[in-house]
Scaffold this motif. Structure first.
Motif, PDB file in Angstrom:
ATOM      1  N   PRO A 222      -8.806  10.444  -4.789  1.00 21.71           N
ATOM      2  CA  PRO A 222      -8.218  11.667  -4.259  1.00 21.71           C
ATOM      3  C   PRO A 222      -6.800  11.449  -4.177  1.00 21.71           C
ATOM      4  O   PRO A 222      -5.966  10.505  -4.226  1.00 21.71           O
ATOM      5  CB  PRO A 222      -8.894  11.851  -2.760  1.00 21.71           C
ATOM      6  CG  PRO A 222      -8.995  10.391  -2.644  1.00 21.71           C
ATOM      7  CD  PRO A 222      -9.587   9.569  -3.694  1.00 21.71           C
ATOM      8  N   SER A 223      -6.072  12.629  -4.146  1.00 21.03           N
ATOM      9  CA  SER A 223      -4.547  12.796  -4.210  1.00 21.03           C
ATOM     10  C   SER A 223      -3.778  12.114  -2.957  1.00 21.03           C
ATOM     11  O   SER A 223      -2.748  11.445  -3.132  1.00 21.03           O
ATOM     12  CB  SER A 223      -3.964  14.163  -4.228  1.00 21.03           C
ATOM     13  OG  SER A 223      -4.424  14.713  -5.534  1.00 21.03           O
ATOM     14  N   ASP A 224      -4.395  11.979  -1.991  1.00 24.60           N
ATOM     15  CA  ASP A 224      -3.923  11.508  -0.699  1.00 24.60           C
ATOM     16  C   ASP A 224      -4.490  10.090  -0.431  1.00 24.60           C
ATOM     17  O   ASP A 224      -4.305   9.430   0.629  1.00 24.60           O
ATOM     18  CB  ASP A 224      -4.337  12.360   0.642  1.00 24.60           C
ATOM     19  CG  ASP A 224      -5.778  12.507   0.833  1.00 24.60           C
ATOM     20  OD1 ASP A 224      -6.646  11.980  -0.202  1.00 24.60           O
ATOM     21  OD2 ASP A 224      -6.050  13.079   1.876  1.00 24.60           O
ATOM     22  N   ALA A 225      -5.158   9.379  -1.478  1.00 24.46           N
ATOM     23  CA  ALA A 225      -5.595   8.290  -1.343  1.00 24.46           C
ATOM     24  C   ALA A 225      -4.623   7.049  -1.102  1.00 24.46           C
ATOM     25  O   ALA A 225      -3.421   7.272  -1.631  1.00 24.46           O
ATOM     26  CB  ALA A 225      -6.387   7.843  -2.635  1.00 24.46           C
ATOM     27  N   GLU A 226      -4.689   6.016  -0.519  1.00 22.69           N
ATOM     28  CA  GLU A 226      -3.767   4.738  -0.490  1.00 22.69           C
ATOM     29  C   GLU A 226      -4.457   4.006  -1.299  1.00 22.69           C
ATOM     30  O   GLU A 226      -5.601   3.647  -1.646  1.00 22.69           O
ATOM     31  CB  GLU A 226      -3.828   4.252   0.734  1.00 22.69           C
ATOM     32  CG  GLU A 226      -3.677   5.158   1.962  1.00 22.69           C
ATOM     33  CD  GLU A 226      -2.166   5.309   2.092  1.00 22.69           C
ATOM     34  OE1 GLU A 226      -1.439   4.194   1.824  1.00 22.69           O
ATOM     35  OE2 GLU A 226      -1.807   6.221   2.880  1.00 22.69           O
ATOM     36  N   VAL A 227      -3.387   3.602  -2.447  1.00 21.79           N
ATOM     37  CA  VAL A 227      -3.661   2.568  -3.352  1.00 21.79           C
ATOM     38  C   VAL A 227      -2.845   1.227  -3.045  1.00 21.79           C
ATOM     39  O   VAL A 227      -1.662   1.452  -2.463  1.00 21.79           O
ATOM     40  CB  VAL A 227      -3.106   3.022  -4.866  1.00 21.79           C
ATOM     41  CG1 VAL A 227      -3.915   4.376  -5.007  1.00 21.79           C
ATOM     42  CG2 VAL A 227      -1.507   3.514  -4.848  1.00 21.79           C
ATOM     43  N   ASP A 228      -3.368   0.164  -3.633  1.00 21.68           N
ATOM     44  CA  ASP A 228      -2.455  -1.214  -3.430  1.00 21.68           C
ATOM     45  C   ASP A 228      -1.780  -1.666  -4.744  1.00 21.68           C
ATOM     46  O   ASP A 228      -2.430  -1.700  -5.805  1.00 21.68           O
ATOM     47  CB  ASP A 228      -3.443  -2.301  -3.080  1.00 21.68           C
ATOM     48  CG  ASP A 228      -4.042  -2.019  -1.600  1.00 21.68           C
ATOM     49  OD1 ASP A 228      -3.483  -1.518  -0.956  1.00 21.68           O
ATOM     50  OD2 ASP A 228      -5.317  -2.508  -1.442  1.00 21.68           O
TER      51      ASP A 228
ATOM     52  N   ARG B  64       0.659  -1.186  -0.042  1.00 21.98           N
ATOM     53  CA  ARG B  64       0.006  -0.093  -0.031  1.00 21.98           C
ATOM     54  C   ARG B  64       0.889   1.367   0.096  1.00 21.98           C
ATOM     55  O   ARG B  64       1.663   1.197   0.860  1.00 21.98           O
ATOM     56  CB  ARG B  64      -0.888   0.011   1.172  1.00 21.98           C
ATOM     57  CG  ARG B  64      -1.738   1.326   1.333  1.00 21.98           C
ATOM     58  CD  ARG B  64      -2.846   0.933   2.064  1.00 21.98           C
ATOM     59  NE  ARG B  64      -3.844  -0.206   1.344  1.00 21.98           N
ATOM     60  CZ  ARG B  64      -4.953  -0.621   2.014  1.00 21.98           C
ATOM     61  NH1 ARG B  64      -5.545  -0.216   3.283  1.00 21.98           N
ATOM     62  NH2 ARG B  64      -5.847  -1.411   1.433  1.00 21.98           N
ATOM     63  N   HIS B  65       0.630   2.106  -0.989  1.00 22.99           N
ATOM     64  CA  HIS B  65       1.304   3.510  -1.146  1.00 22.99           C
ATOM     65  C   HIS B  65       0.263   4.667  -1.475  1.00 22.99           C
ATOM     66  O   HIS B  65      -0.731   4.406  -1.969  1.00 22.99           O
ATOM     67  CB  HIS B  65       2.053   3.256  -2.356  1.00 22.99           C
ATOM     68  CG  HIS B  65       3.451   2.435  -2.054  1.00 22.99           C
ATOM     69  ND1 HIS B  65       4.240   2.334  -1.333  1.00 22.99           N
ATOM     70  CD2 HIS B  65       3.335   1.080  -2.568  1.00 22.99           C
ATOM     71  CE1 HIS B  65       5.150   1.125  -1.385  1.00 22.99           C
ATOM     72  NE2 HIS B  65       4.571   0.568  -2.299  1.00 22.99           N
ATOM     73  N   ARG B  66       0.739   5.576  -0.909  1.00 22.24           N
ATOM     74  CA  ARG B  66       0.033   6.813  -0.873  1.00 22.24           C
ATOM     75  C   ARG B  66       0.162   7.420  -2.697  1.00 22.24           C
ATOM     76  O   ARG B  66       1.073   7.392  -3.003  1.00 22.24           O
ATOM     77  CB  ARG B  66       0.488   7.975  -0.313  1.00 22.24           C
ATOM     78  CG  ARG B  66      -0.515   9.087  -0.199  1.00 22.24           C
ATOM     79  CD  ARG B  66      -0.337  10.212   1.015  1.00 22.24           C
ATOM     80  NE  ARG B  66      -0.391  11.587   0.620  1.00 22.24           N
ATOM     81  CZ  ARG B  66      -0.461  12.719   1.275  1.00 22.24           C
ATOM     82  NH1 ARG B  66      -0.841  12.547   2.818  1.00 22.24           N
ATOM     83  NH2 ARG B  66      -0.695  13.941   0.807  1.00 22.24           N
ATOM     84  N   PHE B  67      -0.946   7.521  -3.233  1.00 22.01           N
ATOM     85  CA  PHE B  67      -1.028   8.011  -4.572  1.00 22.01           C
ATOM     86  C   PHE B  67      -0.180   9.186  -5.046  1.00 22.01           C
ATOM     87  O   PHE B  67       0.337   8.876  -5.946  1.00 22.01           O
ATOM     88  CB  PHE B  67      -2.626   8.299  -4.951  1.00 22.01           C
ATOM     89  CG  PHE B  67      -2.617   8.632  -6.437  1.00 22.01           C
ATOM     90  CD1 PHE B  67      -2.655   7.599  -7.458  1.00 22.01           C
ATOM     91  CD2 PHE B  67      -3.107   9.943  -6.792  1.00 22.01           C
ATOM     92  CE1 PHE B  67      -2.470   8.041  -8.799  1.00 22.01           C
ATOM     93  CE2 PHE B  67      -3.206  10.434  -8.180  1.00 22.01           C
ATOM     94  CZ  PHE B  67      -2.976   9.452  -9.074  1.00 22.01           C
ATOM     95  N   ASP B  68      -0.280  10.246  -4.383  1.00 20.92           N
ATOM     96  CA  ASP B  68       0.454  11.303  -4.755  1.00 20.92           C
ATOM     97  C   ASP B  68       1.858  11.236  -4.547  1.00 20.92           C
ATOM     98  O   ASP B  68       2.623  12.050  -5.119  1.00 20.92           O
ATOM     99  CB  ASP B  68      -0.111  12.567  -4.148  1.00 20.92           C
ATOM    100  CG  ASP B  68      -0.053  12.584  -2.591  1.00 20.92           C
ATOM    101  OD1 ASP B  68       0.552  11.418  -2.141  1.00 20.92           O
ATOM    102  OD2 ASP B  68      -0.248  13.640  -1.849  1.00 20.92           O
ATOM    103  N   ARG B  69       2.517  10.336  -3.667  1.00 20.49           N
ATOM    104  CA  ARG B  69       3.883   9.973  -3.539  1.00 20.49           C
ATOM    105  C   ARG B  69       4.293   8.650  -4.551  1.00 20.49           C
ATOM    106  O   ARG B  69       5.261   8.301  -4.151  1.00 20.49           O
ATOM    107  CB  ARG B  69       3.967   9.964  -2.035  1.00 20.49           C
ATOM    108  CG  ARG B  69       3.786  11.306  -1.126  1.00 20.49           C
ATOM    109  CD  ARG B  69       3.806  10.779   0.118  1.00 20.49           C
ATOM    110  NE  ARG B  69       3.366  11.996   0.894  1.00 20.49           N
ATOM    111  CZ  ARG B  69       3.320  11.910   2.417  1.00 20.49           C
ATOM    112  NH1 ARG B  69       3.268  10.845   2.881  1.00 20.49           N
ATOM    113  NH2 ARG B  69       2.737  13.047   2.792  1.00 20.49           N
ATOM    114  N   LEU B  70       3.320   8.020  -5.016  1.00 18.28           N
ATOM    115  CA  LEU B  70       3.775   6.903  -5.744  1.00 18.28           C
ATOM    116  C   LEU B  70       4.861   6.979  -6.765  1.00 18.28           C
ATOM    117  O   LEU B  70       4.871   7.957  -7.469  1.00 18.28           O
ATOM    118  CB  LEU B  70       2.685   6.257  -6.548  1.00 18.28           C
ATOM    119  CG  LEU B  70       2.667   4.893  -7.116  1.00 18.28           C
ATOM    120  CD1 LEU B  70       2.598   3.773  -5.978  1.00 18.28           C
ATOM    121  CD2 LEU B  70       1.408   4.490  -8.156  1.00 18.28           C
TER     122      LEU B  70
END
Length: 241
Positions: A222-228, A188-194
């Motif tokens: 959202p920009s601060d979403a957590e994506v897998d 899991r990573h934050r989308f805007d920091r991926l």
């Protein structure tokens, strides 16, 4: 709402069966469900003062009796032109436990919509002994890349996937091709920091374009979403059951 052709087939099957129930007060709701091979199973409820089973539960048994694996889509409709009916709480719990990746047809003001069963039962109890085989869904265009090993990862938002064996389902594929696979990892990573490395990009696509494409798939991301970041392996097609 834009539904897959396969989802429309399931809805129509339930509505068609419900329309033929007539005035039989013992059977007032019909259900249809599609399995991973594209077969549609149908059943009706059994109304009784002791609490006869809903149509959704009967169709689960009918599918199991026919040797079906995990169910992909399910819909229920009422007799006398009542249209789609959402599942009751008991049926939602049973579906979540036995077919945790099924999507359910529900009525809305804008027409039929499909909802993952987990969204219909938030903060749910998970039956620890449920023996459920999992499904991971892909667009049909990814079949060749996945079966040849060119694609070994996927990025998901608000779509929980757990490590372990699964059936890889290619949605609306006319041949109903599936692959047996294994989810090997979920990060899991934050989308805007991926980063490109985290997203497993191979160099042919930049991270900015990748993020733009992901937003196209998830418009509400959202920009601060957590994506897998989900990694996986697959078996050869001749090993698929």
């Amino acid at each position: 709402m834009n539904l897959l052709d396969s989802e429309l087939r399931v809805i129509k099957a339930a509505e068609r069966l419900a329309a033929g129930l007539g005035d039989d007060s013992n059977h007032t709701v019909a259900a249809a469900a599609m399995d991973t091979s594209g077969r549609i199973h149908e059943a009706v409820n059994v109304y009784h003062f002791t609490g006869g089973p809903c149509a959704e539960l009967v169709v689960l048994g009918a599918a199991a009796a026919a040797g079906a694996g995990p169910l992909v889509t399910i819909a229920a409709a009422g007799d006398r032109s009542r249209g789609l009916i959402p599942p009751c709480g008991r049926c939602r719990q049973a579906l979540l436990d036995i077919h945790p990746d099924v999507v359910v047809a529900v009525p809305t003001d804008d027409g039929p919509a499909m909802r993952p069963i987990r969204e219909l039962l938030p903060d749910a109890y998970f039956f620890p002994d449920a023996d459920a085989r999992r499904i991971v869904r892909f667009h049909q265009r990814y079949y060749e890349d996945i079966v040849t090993g060119r694609k070994t990862s996927t990025v998901r938002y608000d779509d929980p996937i757990a490590p372990g064996p699964a059936i890889f389902l290619f949605e609306d594929d006319e041949a109903h091709r599936t692959l047996n696979g294994t989810v090997t990892g979920v990060e899991r990573h934050r989308f805007d920091r991926l980063t490109a490395a985290q997203a497993r990009l191979d160099g042919g696509e930049g991270i900015d374009q990748f993020k733009a494409n992901l937003r196209g798939h998830y418009p509400d991301l959202p920009s601060d979403a957590e994506v897998d970041i989900v990694t996986f392996t697959v078996e050869a097609p001749d090993a698929v059951q």
